[in-house]
Design an enzyme around this catalytic site. Structure first.
Site, PDB file in Angstrom:
ATOM      1  N   GLU A  82       0.911  -1.340   0.097  1.00  0.00           N
ATOM      2  CA  GLU A  82       0.054   0.001   0.110  1.00  0.00           C
ATOM      3  C   GLU A  82       1.004   1.172   0.264  1.00  0.00           C
ATOM      4  O   GLU A  82       0.366   2.293  -0.614  1.00  0.00           O
ATOM      5  CB  GLU A  82      -1.048  -0.004   1.334  1.00  0.00           C
ATOM      6  CG  GLU A  82      -1.984   1.072   1.350  1.00  0.00           C
ATOM      7  CD  GLU A  82      -2.903   1.098   0.060  1.00  0.00           C
ATOM      8  OE1 GLU A  82      -3.505   1.888  -0.781  1.00  0.00           O
ATOM      9  OE2 GLU A  82      -3.471  -0.004  -0.072  1.00  0.00           O
ATOM     10  N   GLU A  89       1.805   6.257  -7.150  1.00  0.00           N
ATOM     11  CA  GLU A  89       0.995   7.415  -7.655  1.00  0.00           C
ATOM     12  C   GLU A  89       1.359   8.658  -7.320  1.00  0.00           C
ATOM     13  O   GLU A  89       0.953   9.740  -8.126  1.00  0.00           O
ATOM     14  CB  GLU A  89      -0.594   7.039  -6.678  1.00  0.00           C
ATOM     15  CG  GLU A  89      -1.115   5.861  -7.103  1.00  0.00           C
ATOM     16  CD  GLU A  89      -2.363   5.563  -6.342  1.00  0.00           C
ATOM     17  OE1 GLU A  89      -2.931   6.433  -5.383  1.00  0.00           O
ATOM     18  OE2 GLU A  89      -3.261   4.639  -6.686  1.00  0.00           O
TER      19      GLU A  89
END
Length: 138
Positions: A82, A89
């Protein structure tokens, strides 16, 4: 010259701070990254809730030390991915603020890696808790 007086990038990343001070600098940066991910990513909230739920279930079912190890490794791999997904991102958004198909591939691939880890974690959970739940319900 002290590390704070340098204007080179290495002064900013902890390399000129000495061994232990540099390790402490790196640890704080890593903890800041983990905190940012847990604080800002809704999927990380779900994963932390799952961590708590799995820990309670493991205590209830008195899983073995080996099973605890597998569960902990699995949970923290998902959380680590994560963080990696969040980093990918952020970098993609930085270098490609407008839509680009290659940027979309990078973001989707990072998320896809996380999907694989989550599916693997479900398999681990089924292997460890499935028989116990079956016995409880039977």
């Amino acid at each position: 010259m002290t590390p704070s007086s340098h204007s080179t990038p290495s002064a900013l990343n902890g390399r000129d701070r000495g061994f232990w001070a540099g390790r402490w600098f790196s640890m704080r940066a890593a903890l800041n990254g983990a905190q940012h991910t847990v604080r800002t990513q809704p999927n990380a909230w779900i994963e932390v809730f799952a961590l708590i739920f799995v820990a309670v279930a493991a205590l209830y079912f008195r899983v073995s030390a080996l099973e605890w190890g597998v569960l902990a490794f699995t949970i923290f791999i998902v959380l680590a991915l994560e963080c990696v997904n969040t980093a990918v991102e952020a970098v993609v958004d930085l270098v490609s603020p407008t839509y680009h198909p290659v940027a979309a591939v990078a973001k989707d691939a990072a998320a896809g890696g996380l999907v694989f880890a989550v599916l693997g974690s479900l398999c681990v959970g089924a292997a460890i808790f499935g028989p116990r739940l079956w016995n409880l319900l039977a």
